[in-house]
Design a protein around this motif. Structure first.
Motif, PDB file in Angstrom:
ATOM      1  N   ALA A   1       0.846  -1.197   0.000  1.00 42.39           N
ATOM      2  CA  ALA A   1       0.000   0.000   0.000  1.00 42.39           C
ATOM      3  C   ALA A   1       0.882   1.248   0.000  1.00 42.39           C
ATOM      4  CB  ALA A   1      -0.920   0.003   1.216  1.00 42.39           C
ATOM      5  N   ASN A   2       0.757   2.087  -1.029  1.00 37.14           N
ATOM      6  CA  ASN A   2       1.442   3.380  -1.034  1.00 37.14           C
ATOM      7  C   ASN A   2       0.704   4.401  -0.173  1.00 37.14           C
ATOM      8  OD1 ASN A   2       1.924   2.501  -4.326  1.00 37.14           O
ATOM      9  ND2 ASN A   2       3.676   2.860  -3.001  1.00 37.14           N
ATOM     10  N   ASN A   3      -0.593   4.224  -0.069  1.00 36.12           N
ATOM     11  CA  ASN A   3      -1.405   5.081   0.793  1.00 36.12           C
ATOM     12  C   ASN A   3      -2.606   4.278   1.263  1.00 36.12           C
ATOM     13  OD1 ASN A   3      -3.245   4.959  -1.313  1.00 36.12           O
ATOM     14  ND2 ASN A   3      -2.920   7.065  -1.983  1.00 36.12           N
ATOM     15  N   LEU A   4      -3.487   4.911   2.000  1.00 32.97           N
ATOM     16  CA  LEU A   4      -4.683   4.241   2.492  1.00 32.97           C
ATOM     17  C   LEU A   4      -5.937   4.720   1.781  1.00 32.97           C
ATOM     18  CD1 LEU A   4      -3.929   4.165   6.323  1.00 32.97           C
ATOM     19  CD2 LEU A   4      -3.382   2.477   4.568  1.00 32.97           C
ATOM     20  N   GLY A   5      -5.763   5.536   0.734  1.00 38.63           N
ATOM     21  CA  GLY A   5      -6.923   6.028   0.000  1.00 38.63           C
ATOM     22  C   GLY A   5      -7.772   6.956   0.847  1.00 38.63           C
ATOM     23  N   ASP A   6      -8.945   7.259   0.341  1.00 39.25           N
ATOM     24  CA  ASP A   6      -9.865   8.117   1.089  1.00 39.25           C
ATOM     25  C   ASP A   6     -10.534   7.352   2.224  1.00 39.25           C
ATOM     26  OD1 ASP A   6      -9.251  10.107  -0.731  1.00 39.25           O
ATOM     27  OD2 ASP A   6     -10.947   9.631  -2.033  1.00 39.25           O
ATOM     28  N   VAL A   7     -10.661   6.031   2.059  1.00 42.60           N
ATOM     29  CA  VAL A   7     -11.317   5.186   3.064  1.00 42.60           C
ATOM     30  C   VAL A   7     -10.372   4.030   3.387  1.00 42.60           C
ATOM     31  CG1 VAL A   7     -13.346   3.809   3.628  1.00 42.60           C
ATOM     32  CG2 VAL A   7     -13.574   5.763   2.081  1.00 42.60           C
ATOM     33  N   PRO A   8      -9.652   4.091   4.538  1.00 44.50           N
ATOM     34  CA  PRO A   8      -8.747   3.002   4.911  1.00 44.50           C
ATOM     35  C   PRO A   8      -9.527   1.703   5.139  1.00 44.50           C
ATOM     36  CG  PRO A   8      -8.339   4.994   6.181  1.00 44.50           C
ATOM     37  CD  PRO A   8      -9.640   5.195   5.491  1.00 44.50           C
ATOM     38  N   PRO A   9      -8.841   0.530   4.986  1.00 44.00           N
ATOM     39  CA  PRO A   9      -7.476   0.361   4.517  1.00 44.00           C
ATOM     40  C   PRO A   9      -7.420   0.355   2.994  1.00 44.00           C
ATOM     41  CG  PRO A   9      -8.409  -1.773   5.053  1.00 44.00           C
ATOM     42  CD  PRO A   9      -9.462  -0.742   5.401  1.00 44.00           C
ATOM     43  N   ASN A  10      -6.267   0.036   2.444  1.00 42.23           N
ATOM     44  CA  ASN A  10      -6.087  -0.075   1.000  1.00 42.23           C
ATOM     45  C   ASN A  10      -6.585  -1.451   0.561  1.00 42.23           C
ATOM     46  OD1 ASN A  10      -4.759  -0.668  -1.583  1.00 42.23           O
ATOM     47  ND2 ASN A  10      -3.536   1.160  -1.219  1.00 42.23           N
ATOM     48  N   THR A  11      -7.608  -1.480  -0.288  1.00 40.86           N
ATOM     49  CA  THR A  11      -8.203  -2.752  -0.709  1.00 40.86           C
ATOM     50  C   THR A  11      -8.165  -2.877  -2.223  1.00 40.86           C
ATOM     51  OG1 THR A  11     -10.406  -1.744  -0.716  1.00 40.86           O
ATOM     52  CG2 THR A  11      -9.734  -2.893   1.288  1.00 40.86           C
ATOM     53  N   ALA A  12      -7.999  -4.108  -2.694  1.00 34.15           N
ATOM     54  CA  ALA A  12      -7.917  -4.343  -4.134  1.00 34.15           C
ATOM     55  C   ALA A  12      -8.510  -5.701  -4.464  1.00 34.15           C
ATOM     56  CB  ALA A  12      -6.468  -4.272  -4.616  1.00 34.15           C
ATOM     57  N   LEU A  13      -8.978  -5.812  -5.694  1.00 36.14           N
ATOM     58  CA  LEU A  13      -9.406  -7.097  -6.248  1.00 36.14           C
ATOM     59  C   LEU A  13      -8.319  -7.548  -7.217  1.00 36.14           C
ATOM     60  CD1 LEU A  13     -11.388  -9.401  -6.904  1.00 36.14           C
ATOM     61  CD2 LEU A  13     -12.463  -7.887  -8.576  1.00 36.14           C
ATOM     62  N   MET A  14      -7.756  -8.714  -6.955  1.00 38.33           N
ATOM     63  CA  MET A  14      -6.700  -9.277  -7.794  1.00 38.33           C
ATOM     64  C   MET A  14      -7.298 -10.429  -8.587  1.00 38.33           C
ATOM     65  SD  MET A  14      -3.122 -10.922  -6.407  1.00 38.33           S
ATOM     66  CE  MET A  14      -1.947 -11.738  -7.473  1.00 38.33           C
ATOM     67  N   VAL A  15      -7.299 -10.304  -9.914  1.00 40.77           N
ATOM     68  CA  VAL A  15      -7.866 -11.332 -10.782  1.00 40.77           C
ATOM     69  C   VAL A  15      -6.728 -12.010 -11.531  1.00 40.77           C
ATOM     70  CG1 VAL A  15      -9.459 -11.836 -12.666  1.00 40.77           C
ATOM     71  CG2 VAL A  15     -10.010 -10.028 -11.018  1.00 40.77           C
ATOM     72  N   VAL A  16      -6.565 -13.307 -11.300  1.00 35.20           N
ATOM     73  CA  VAL A  16      -5.499 -14.086 -11.938  1.00 35.20           C
ATOM     74  C   VAL A  16      -6.126 -14.957 -13.025  1.00 35.20           C
ATOM     75  CG1 VAL A  16      -3.664 -15.787 -11.599  1.00 35.20           C
ATOM     76  CG2 VAL A  16      -4.169 -14.100  -9.811  1.00 35.20           C
ATOM     77  N   THR A  17      -5.654 -14.803 -14.253  1.00 35.10           N
ATOM     78  CA  THR A  17      -6.164 -15.567 -15.392  1.00 35.10           C
ATOM     79  C   THR A  17      -5.021 -16.381 -15.994  1.00 35.10           C
ATOM     80  OG1 THR A  17      -7.769 -13.817 -15.868  1.00 35.10           O
ATOM     81  CG2 THR A  17      -7.402 -15.474 -17.583  1.00 35.10           C
ATOM     82  N   ALA A  18      -5.245 -17.674 -16.138  1.00 32.97           N
ATOM     83  CA  ALA A  18      -4.257 -18.570 -16.743  1.00 32.97           C
ATOM     84  C   ALA A  18      -5.006 -19.562 -17.618  1.00 32.97           C
ATOM     85  CB  ALA A  18      -3.444 -19.291 -15.680  1.00 32.97           C
ATOM     86  N   GLY A  19      -4.912 -19.392 -18.933  1.00 29.05           N
ATOM     87  CA  GLY A  19      -5.689 -20.250 -19.822  1.00 29.05           C
ATOM     88  C   GLY A  19      -7.169 -20.046 -19.584  1.00 29.05           C
ATOM     89  N   ASN A  20      -7.891 -21.130 -19.287  1.00 24.19           N
ATOM     90  CA  ASN A  20      -9.322 -21.048 -19.000  1.00 24.19           C
ATOM     91  C   ASN A  20      -9.616 -20.860 -17.523  1.00 24.19           C
ATOM     92  OD1 ASN A  20     -10.011 -21.454 -21.731  1.00 24.19           O
ATOM     93  ND2 ASN A  20      -9.846 -23.682 -21.506  1.00 24.19           N
ATOM     94  N   GLU A  21      -8.581 -20.779 -16.711  1.00 22.39           N
ATOM     95  CA  GLU A  21      -8.772 -20.623 -15.267  1.00 22.39           C
ATOM     96  C   GLU A  21      -8.848 -19.148 -14.888  1.00 22.39           C
ATOM     97  OE1 GLU A  21      -6.141 -23.243 -12.864  1.00 22.39           O
ATOM     98  OE2 GLU A  21      -5.225 -23.613 -14.805  1.00 22.39           O
TER      99      GLU A  21
END
Length: 399
Positions: free
Chosen positions: A349-369
């Motif tokens: 996290a470089n910062n905490l944004g306007d609403v802490p904490p720093n949250t993200a959606l990580m989408v991992v794509t590999a072939g059809n997965e």
């Protein structure tokens, strides 16, 4: 019993977040979660009745828009929102229009107002069950779509856009330590004459007093130092990479504010570990297994766009530098191999944004997965995800 009542007209406005639908997959024998963005534009009427429109969407190009009616109970701070008809659908022909009924609780902490709870849904035409799940919304000043007429007349809506993302208080101190560690000198967080001399010795034409609040500038300096260290460590002549002696990663980063297409490159591991990976706790979030060696990782803001920014490392190598999370992905490409099957992806996290904490959606794509991982990081904790390659002869783990 004493109830704190919500003042009139506080619900009127734009609420945006997401809903998560759980469906049972008979082939895997597991429940699969599907996540959608959800925007609700509410008009609170004098009798506590509610009306307005909702948007369910993955992107603003493909979405479903519905009208709703509802009721707010001030004593319990509960809302019921019932979608009554579809107004607009922009999706594939295979999509089945479904209407949701949401059971929500109102909460306010400081300036943050939220609606959260559960929902059920049914087909608009055949009334069959479309699934159920959870809902989370935050009140926001602007819409991803066209504001409803009642919102255009409301002075509380469409206020000024959020300010630029605030930097964390300790970013300067952390950046000094990062640069000192890359230079191989005492890491004390103080940039004095010895530190300046060491930097000029390594890069003679550089400004000895860089802007330590500029993460991009500091990371660029560190990368240049690491490259010079690699060359000097091989008698000033770059050596041919040796897979037996130096584990390598083929990484294609997509950095923010870059119009050029990413170029796949091979980067040798550096012995210098950035301070934010050693001074903060690296919390293990998940390990996933993929059957394809070619992997794409997309980072999105998790729900409301609140100016979160992140830096991402692949096996301690910088691949994303202070990227701002939004509805548009920050993308990283990896190539895994049998020799080096596991990549360690750490999000800082470089910062905490306007609403802490720093949250993200990580989408991992590999072939059809496809794997969706919700990650949270702050000034003391990073989020670590392991991605391991298992050839098709071994069944990939499902989530």
């Amino acid at each position: 019993m004493n109830f704190q009542l919500l003042p009139a007209q506080k619900l009127t406005g734009i609420w945006r977040g997401y809903f998560i639908q759980k469906n049972y997959n008979p082939f895997s024998g597991q429940f699969v979660e599907d996540r959608y963005k959800y925007e609700v534009q509410i008009n609170e009427l004098p009798n506590k009745a509610l009306e307005g429109v909702t948007y369910s969407y993955k992107t603003t190009v493909f979405y479903g828009k519905a009208a709703f009616r509802g009721l707010y109970t001030p004593a319990t701070k509960n809302l019921v929102i019932k979608e009554t008809k579809m107004l607009e659908i922009k999706a594939g022909d295979y999509s089945v229009p479904c209407l949701m009924t949401c059971y929500l609780d109102y909460s306010k902490e400081g300036k943050l107002q939220t609606l959260s709870g559960t929902y059920s849904s049914m087909g608009e035409k055949d009334k069959t069950d479309c699934g159920s799940g959870m809902v989370y919304l935050e009140k926001v000043p602007e819409s991803d779509f066209e504001p409803a007429p009642f919102l255009k007349q409301n002075p509380l809506v469409e206020k000024n856009k959020p300010d630029s993302p605030p930097a964390i208080a300790s970013s300067k101190h952390v950046n000094i330590k990062k640069l000192q560690q890359a230079l191989g000198i005492t890491v004390d967080g103080n940039w004095g004459p010895k530190s300046k001399a060491a930097l000029l010795k390594k890069i003679p034409d550089v400004n000895p007093a860089p802007d330590f609040n500029n993460n991009q500038q500091i990371n660029a300096l560190i990368q240049e130092i690491q490259q010079k260290n690699t060359i000097s460590g091989n008698n000033t002549k770059p050596a041919t990479p040796n897979l037996q002696q130096n584990k390598q990663r083929e990484t294609t980063p997509v950095l923010p504010d870059t119009a050029q297409k990413p170029v796949v490159k091979t980067t040798p591991q550096s012995s210098v570990i950035p301070p934010e990976l050693t001074e903060r706790k690296n919390k293990m979030v998940k390990e996933i297994f993929v059957a394809s060696p070619d992997v794409k990782i997309d980072f999105y803001d998790n729900g409301v766009i609140d100016n979160d920014t992140i830096t991402v490392y692949d096996d301690h190598q910088l691949v994303v530098n202070s990227g701002r999370l939004s509805e548009k992905p920050i993308t990283v490409y990896l190539h895994l191999s049998k020799e080096n099957p596991t990549h360690e992806i750490i999000t800082v996290a470089n910062n905490l944004g306007d609403v802490p904490p720093n949250t993200a959606l990580m989408v991992v794509t590999a072939g059809n997965e496809r794997h969706e991982i919700f990650i949270t990081s702050d000034e003391g904790t990073n989020a670590k995800v392991l991605i391991t390659y298992r050839p098709k002869t071994i069944r990939a783990e499902k989530y």
